[in-house]
Write a protein that holds these residues in place. Structure first.
Motif, PDB file in Angstrom:
ATOM      1  N   SER A  23       0.882  -1.169   0.011  1.00  0.00           N
ATOM      2  CA  SER A  23      -0.071  -0.049   0.054  1.00  0.00           C
ATOM      3  C   SER A  23       0.853   1.272  -0.100  1.00  0.00           C
ATOM      4  O   SER A  23       0.559   2.353  -0.711  1.00  0.00           O
ATOM      5  CB  SER A  23      -1.022   0.022   1.139  1.00  0.00           C
ATOM      6  OG  SER A  23      -0.446   0.474   2.369  1.00  0.00           O
ATOM      7  N   TYR A  24       2.036   1.194   0.597  1.00  0.00           N
ATOM      8  CA  TYR A  24       2.988   2.476   0.641  1.00  0.00           C
ATOM      9  C   TYR A  24       3.470   2.536  -0.607  1.00  0.00           C
ATOM     10  O   TYR A  24       3.395   3.676  -1.290  1.00  0.00           O
ATOM     11  CB  TYR A  24       4.113   2.031   1.732  1.00  0.00           C
ATOM     12  CG  TYR A  24       4.821   2.868   1.902  1.00  0.00           C
ATOM     13  CD1 TYR A  24       4.888   4.240   2.593  1.00  0.00           C
ATOM     14  CD2 TYR A  24       6.264   2.897   1.279  1.00  0.00           C
ATOM     15  CE1 TYR A  24       5.696   5.360   2.591  1.00  0.00           C
ATOM     16  CE2 TYR A  24       7.300   4.019   1.558  1.00  0.00           C
ATOM     17  CZ  TYR A  24       6.950   5.002   2.195  1.00  0.00           C
ATOM     18  OH  TYR A  24       7.830   6.105   2.231  1.00  0.00           O
ATOM     19  N   VAL A  25       3.890   1.480  -1.446  1.00  0.00           N
ATOM     20  CA  VAL A  25       4.541   1.633  -2.483  1.00  0.00           C
ATOM     21  C   VAL A  25       3.387   2.374  -3.673  1.00  0.00           C
ATOM     22  O   VAL A  25       3.669   3.297  -4.424  1.00  0.00           O
ATOM     23  CB  VAL A  25       5.200   0.442  -2.933  1.00  0.00           C
ATOM     24  CG1 VAL A  25       5.448   0.352  -4.662  1.00  0.00           C
ATOM     25  CG2 VAL A  25       6.264  -0.139  -2.402  1.00  0.00           C
ATOM     26  N   LEU A 120      -7.981   5.383  -2.182  1.00  0.00           N
ATOM     27  CA  LEU A 120      -8.534   4.003  -1.825  1.00  0.00           C
ATOM     28  C   LEU A 120      -7.627   3.165  -2.430  1.00  0.00           C
ATOM     29  O   LEU A 120      -7.604   2.179  -2.072  1.00  0.00           O
ATOM     30  CB  LEU A 120      -9.959   3.889  -1.843  1.00  0.00           C
ATOM     31  CG  LEU A 120     -10.831   4.929  -0.858  1.00  0.00           C
ATOM     32  CD1 LEU A 120     -12.191   4.624  -1.150  1.00  0.00           C
ATOM     33  CD2 LEU A 120     -10.367   4.592   0.595  1.00  0.00           C
ATOM     34  N   VAL A 121      -7.084   3.300  -3.682  1.00  0.00           N
ATOM     35  CA  VAL A 121      -6.297   2.347  -4.268  1.00  0.00           C
ATOM     36  C   VAL A 121      -5.334   1.594  -3.513  1.00  0.00           C
ATOM     37  O   VAL A 121      -5.265   0.398  -3.587  1.00  0.00           O
ATOM     38  CB  VAL A 121      -5.866   2.997  -5.602  1.00  0.00           C
ATOM     39  CG1 VAL A 121      -4.914   1.951  -6.617  1.00  0.00           C
ATOM     40  CG2 VAL A 121      -7.042   3.288  -6.481  1.00  0.00           C
ATOM     41  N   PRO A 122      -4.477   2.477  -2.591  1.00  0.00           N
ATOM     42  CA  PRO A 122      -3.246   1.980  -1.711  1.00  0.00           C
ATOM     43  C   PRO A 122      -3.966   1.094  -0.709  1.00  0.00           C
ATOM     44  O   PRO A 122      -3.288  -0.115  -0.663  1.00  0.00           O
ATOM     45  CB  PRO A 122      -2.707   3.016  -1.114  1.00  0.00           C
ATOM     46  CG  PRO A 122      -2.868   4.157  -2.060  1.00  0.00           C
ATOM     47  CD  PRO A 122      -4.322   3.832  -2.540  1.00  0.00           C
ATOM     48  N   LEU A 127      -5.137  -4.637   1.040  1.00  0.00           N
ATOM     49  CA  LEU A 127      -5.670  -5.641   1.329  1.00  0.00           C
ATOM     50  C   LEU A 127      -5.770  -7.079   0.380  1.00  0.00           C
ATOM     51  O   LEU A 127      -5.592  -8.115   0.936  1.00  0.00           O
ATOM     52  CB  LEU A 127      -7.326  -5.347   1.212  1.00  0.00           C
ATOM     53  CG  LEU A 127      -8.285  -6.283   1.807  1.00  0.00           C
ATOM     54  CD1 LEU A 127      -7.884  -6.840   3.148  1.00  0.00           C
ATOM     55  CD2 LEU A 127      -9.715  -5.710   1.408  1.00  0.00           C
ATOM     56  N   LEU A 128      -5.460  -6.733  -0.989  1.00  0.00           N
ATOM     57  CA  LEU A 128      -5.269  -7.875  -1.888  1.00  0.00           C
ATOM     58  C   LEU A 128      -4.019  -8.714  -1.467  1.00  0.00           C
ATOM     59  O   LEU A 128      -3.861  -9.875  -1.372  1.00  0.00           O
ATOM     60  CB  LEU A 128      -5.279  -7.346  -3.105  1.00  0.00           C
ATOM     61  CG  LEU A 128      -6.327  -6.943  -3.872  1.00  0.00           C
ATOM     62  CD1 LEU A 128      -6.321  -6.491  -5.319  1.00  0.00           C
ATOM     63  CD2 LEU A 128      -7.462  -8.374  -4.126  1.00  0.00           C
ATOM     64  N   VAL A 129      -2.973  -7.913  -1.257  1.00  0.00           N
ATOM     65  CA  VAL A 129      -1.675  -8.385  -1.031  1.00  0.00           C
ATOM     66  C   VAL A 129      -1.959  -9.204   0.463  1.00  0.00           C
ATOM     67  O   VAL A 129      -1.150 -10.203   0.485  1.00  0.00           O
ATOM     68  CB  VAL A 129      -0.500  -7.406  -1.076  1.00  0.00           C
ATOM     69  CG1 VAL A 129       0.800  -8.045  -0.446  1.00  0.00           C
ATOM     70  CG2 VAL A 129      -0.294  -6.824  -2.488  1.00  0.00           C
ATOM     71  N   TRP A 130      -2.239  -8.625   1.330  1.00  0.00           N
ATOM     72  CA  TRP A 130      -2.576  -9.353   2.624  1.00  0.00           C
ATOM     73  C   TRP A 130      -3.290 -10.676   2.355  1.00  0.00           C
ATOM     74  O   TRP A 130      -2.734 -11.791   2.807  1.00  0.00           O
ATOM     75  CB  TRP A 130      -3.470  -8.377   3.609  1.00  0.00           C
ATOM     76  CG  TRP A 130      -2.839  -7.716   4.412  1.00  0.00           C
ATOM     77  CD1 TRP A 130      -1.724  -7.452   4.907  1.00  0.00           C
ATOM     78  CD2 TRP A 130      -3.691  -6.346   4.995  1.00  0.00           C
ATOM     79  NE1 TRP A 130      -1.379  -6.456   5.634  1.00  0.00           N
ATOM     80  CE2 TRP A 130      -2.462  -5.637   5.851  1.00  0.00           C
ATOM     81  CE3 TRP A 130      -4.741  -5.924   5.148  1.00  0.00           C
ATOM     82  CZ2 TRP A 130      -2.898  -4.530   6.693  1.00  0.00           C
ATOM     83  CZ3 TRP A 130      -5.123  -4.797   5.877  1.00  0.00           C
ATOM     84  CH2 TRP A 130      -4.227  -4.232   6.596  1.00  0.00           C
ATOM     85  N   VAL A 131      -4.406 -10.758   1.853  1.00  0.00           N
ATOM     86  CA  VAL A 131      -5.102 -11.889   1.593  1.00  0.00           C
ATOM     87  C   VAL A 131      -4.514 -12.815   0.709  1.00  0.00           C
ATOM     88  O   VAL A 131      -4.223 -14.200   0.982  1.00  0.00           O
ATOM     89  CB  VAL A 131      -6.569 -11.589   1.017  1.00  0.00           C
ATOM     90  CG1 VAL A 131      -7.386 -12.859   0.751  1.00  0.00           C
ATOM     91  CG2 VAL A 131      -7.213 -10.714   2.043  1.00  0.00           C
ATOM     92  N   GLY A 132      -3.694 -12.308  -0.364  1.00  0.00           N
ATOM     93  CA  GLY A 132      -3.024 -13.432  -1.291  1.00  0.00           C
ATOM     94  C   GLY A 132      -1.889 -13.807  -0.521  1.00  0.00           C
ATOM     95  O   GLY A 132      -1.629 -15.115  -0.637  1.00  0.00           O
ATOM     96  N   THR A 133      -1.182 -13.068  -0.049  1.00  0.00           N
ATOM     97  CA  THR A 133      -0.032 -13.581   0.718  1.00  0.00           C
ATOM     98  C   THR A 133      -0.114 -14.700   1.842  1.00  0.00           C
ATOM     99  O   THR A 133       0.329 -15.728   2.018  1.00  0.00           O
ATOM    100  CB  THR A 133       0.987 -12.584   1.310  1.00  0.00           C
ATOM    101  OG1 THR A 133       1.122 -11.446   0.377  1.00  0.00           O
ATOM    102  CG2 THR A 133       2.351 -12.922   1.648  1.00  0.00           C
ATOM    103  N   LEU A 134      -1.199 -14.032   2.529  1.00  0.00           N
ATOM    104  CA  LEU A 134      -1.557 -15.237   3.891  1.00  0.00           C
ATOM    105  C   LEU A 134      -1.946 -16.396   3.344  1.00  0.00           C
ATOM    106  O   LEU A 134      -1.705 -17.521   3.687  1.00  0.00           O
ATOM    107  CB  LEU A 134      -2.756 -14.493   4.526  1.00  0.00           C
ATOM    108  CG  LEU A 134      -3.025 -14.995   5.856  1.00  0.00           C
ATOM    109  CD1 LEU A 134      -2.033 -15.212   6.883  1.00  0.00           C
ATOM    110  CD2 LEU A 134      -4.422 -14.595   6.558  1.00  0.00           C
ATOM    111  N   SER A 135      -2.790 -16.473   2.208  1.00  0.00           N
ATOM    112  CA  SER A 135      -3.109 -17.750   1.660  1.00  0.00           C
ATOM    113  C   SER A 135      -2.048 -18.627   1.183  1.00  0.00           C
ATOM    114  O   SER A 135      -1.906 -19.796   1.502  1.00  0.00           O
ATOM    115  CB  SER A 135      -4.456 -17.437   0.397  1.00  0.00           C
ATOM    116  OG  SER A 135      -4.026 -17.997  -0.624  1.00  0.00           O
ATOM    117  N   ALA A 180      12.186   1.192  -1.686  1.00  0.00           N
ATOM    118  CA  ALA A 180      12.291   1.642  -3.055  1.00  0.00           C
ATOM    119  C   ALA A 180      11.157   2.718  -2.813  1.00  0.00           C
ATOM    120  O   ALA A 180      11.328   4.038  -3.451  1.00  0.00           O
ATOM    121  CB  ALA A 180      11.926   0.884  -4.255  1.00  0.00           C
ATOM    122  N   GLY A 181       9.897   2.592  -2.249  1.00  0.00           N
ATOM    123  CA  GLY A 181       9.017   3.522  -2.074  1.00  0.00           C
ATOM    124  C   GLY A 181       9.396   4.892  -1.579  1.00  0.00           C
ATOM    125  O   GLY A 181       9.102   5.816  -1.655  1.00  0.00           O
TER     126      GLY A 181
END
Ligand SMILES: Nc1nc2c(c(=O)[nH]1)N[C@H]1C(S)=C(S)[C@@H](COP(=O)(O)O)O[C@H]1N2
Ligand SMILES: [Mo]
Length: 510
Positions: A23-25, A120-122, A127-135, A180-181
């Motif tokens: 989200s930061y990047v 809201l995009v970040p 959220l997408l990365v959270w759920v994806g990585t957790l899975s 990098a961000g």
């Protein structure tokens, strides 16, 4: 390894870190004002009652901001670890917790001044990365649990390896991305600050000429405020260039190459003018057009200094981020106010609009002339190169086509029957607008009243009154330029060199 609670918490934490860094990047890339974590911290600040805040500040002094940010991060990390543990038994509970965190972040972002939906995009990316990585991370843990439940005496070594490698990889990638961000963001912030403090001598404030703005409600102001000026470019994150680091090379078919710094440029003789800039992708009636007061150095003067050689017919311009365009040399040197602009509406160019230096050539679409963050101008021949958009099928020369637009009434609106006021804008940069006419239901053209303008390079506001009986009506507009050319009604798409056709709208009178 039996799947310990610790492993599941670690998965939650690592996935969470990846989401925060994503989200930061994304926030940095989109140049949105605040990352969600900062917004939440800001929200906590504004929700903390005054006396409590004062007490805390008295306690910790100037460390309040880092402490607060650290506190928010800590709370978030605890929740993230918990979400990892929840995922062990109930996957959907974990997702719900993450979604709830994202909602808190989203609300905090929207509560800040001047934010909008892009901010809201970040949050969504996080959220997408959270759920994806957790899975992904918990998958080997789940396999181990299944194996143990099926009676295996110990966890399969392969799932242990997969889990550790996955965790390590995610930690590494998020750390690099966040760094990098951070670098990109701090570069931009530093340049934003240089820009805010920059005083360019001999840049005058814009003064809208008397009679240019008719002040019709619903018609955009004659001078476009920079924050409303359309923006078109190919860059994801606009280049952040310190004026002190900027250099421009003028080379190619010239007698003397020039290599200028920002101070060298602004020390030269200067020009200022009102110029309307528009995009070739602007459809009939569209809003990819704006009018500003530009201050800069005449391109023709620089070219004279360099000494253009015989046979040249083009300028190949290149921006800091590698975008290119080809500009007809004859247009730049025919006496019009073609310039390397350093200021827009009396202030240094906004970063998005080309800071510190961009090109402005009245009468040409932006894609063949208006190079933002310009760093290189090669005097050359059209036969010897193709530029960014010409490679993609757009026309080589790009002169602006005469256009007119109805701003009020709005298409599809309902107006009281009887005398109806129409208003809008028309432009034919480099030539000027001579007349604007409107027609109702395909009837006779009737003349509109024109505002006065300081030169032929800027748009003209117009005003007309028509009689509308009750019912549906079609309104249209056309312009005539100062050479007597009447705007064509032939409808053509924007590709390859600009749209044509009369702007036509439907309204209902009752
Ligand atoms: N460096 C760079 N300059 C660029 C572009 C770009 O993609 N990169 N787009 C051009 C196009 S297509 C237009 S219409 C104008 C838009 O300028 P603005 O964003 O300041 O309105 O910039 C021109 N200059
Ligand atoms: Mo454009």
């Amino acid at each position: 390894m039996s799947t310990s609670t610790r492993a599941w918490s670690l998965a939650g934490l690592v996935a969470g870190g990846a989401g925060l860094s994503a989200s930061y990047v994304v926030a940095t890339l989109l140049a949105v004002r605040e990352s969600p974590v900062v917004a939440v911290a800001g929200g906590v600040v504004s929700l903390t009652p005054g006396p409590v805040a004062e007490f805390l500040i008295g306690l910790v002094g100037r460390a309040d901001k880092p402490l607060l940010l650290g506190g928010v991060v800590l709370v978030v990390l605890v929740v993230l670890a918990w979400s990892g543990r929840l995922a062990r038994r109930r996957w959907w509970a974990a997702v719900a917790v993450l979604a709830a965190l994202a909602v808190v972040g989203g609300i905090a972002v929207l509560a800040r001044r001047g934010t909008g939906v892009v901010d809201l995009v970040p949050v969504a990316a996080g959220l997408l990365v959270w759920v994806g990585t957790l899975s992904v991370l918990t998958e080997p843990l789940r396999r181990t649990e299944e194996a143990l439940a099926a009676g295996a005496s110990e966890a399969p070594a392969s799932s242990r390896r997969t889990f550790l490698i996955g965790t390590g990889a995610v930690v590494g990638v998020s750390a690099v991305a966040a760094l990098a961000g951070r670098l990109a963001g701090s570069g931009r912030r530093a340049v934003e600050q240089s820009r805010a403090l920059l005083r360019i001598p001999r840049v005058s404030e814009p003064a809208v000429p008397a009679g240019a703005d008719l002040g019709i409600e619903g018609v955009p102001p004659w001078m476009t405020p920079v924050e409303d000026f359309y923006r078109i470019d190919t860059s994801l994150a606009p280049p952040a260039i310190e004026p002190g680091a900027w250099r421009l090379r003028v080379h190619g078919l010239v007698d003397r190459e020039l290599d200028l710094g920002f101070d060298d440029l602004v020390a030269r003789e200067r020009t200022e003018s009102w110029v309307t800039l528009n995009c070739v992708s602007n459809p009939v009636g569209g809003t990819l057009v704006g009018n500003a007061w530009w201050s800069g150095v005449r391109l023709a003067d620089l070219l004279e200094e360099a000494g253009v050689q015989d046979g040249a017919d083009a300028l190949l311009q290149t921006s800091e981020d590698g975008w290119t365009c080809g500009t007809p040399l004859s247009v730049v040197t025919d006496g019009r106010e073609a310039m390397l602009a350093v200021a827009m509406n009396g202030r240094p160019l906004p970063i998005e609009h080309g800071f510190p230096v961009r090109t402005i050539v009245p009468g040409l679409y932006g894609y063949v002339s208006a190079t933002k963050w310009v760093v290189d101008i090669e005097v050359t021949r059209f036969a010897d190169f193709t530029a960014y958009w010409t490679e993609r099928g757009w026309g080589e020369e790009g002169p602006v086509k005469i256009a007119s637009r109805i701003d009020v009434p709005r298409g599809g609106s309902t107006v009281p029957a009887g005398r109806v006021r129409m208003g809008g804008t028309a432009w034919a940069q480099g030539i000027g607008i001579e007349a604007v006419e409107v027609a109702v239901d395909g009837g006779a053209w009737q003349a509109a009243e024109l505002a006065s303008v300081p030169n032929e390079d800027c748009w003209v506001q117009w005003l007309a009154e028509v009689d509308l009986s009750a019912g549906r009506h079609q309104l249209r507009v056309r312009a005539t330029d100062a050479d007597g050319e009447v705007q064509t009604g032939v409808l053509r798409d924007v590709l390859p060199d600009g749209a044509t056709g009369w702007h036509t709208i439907d309204v209902t009178a009752d």
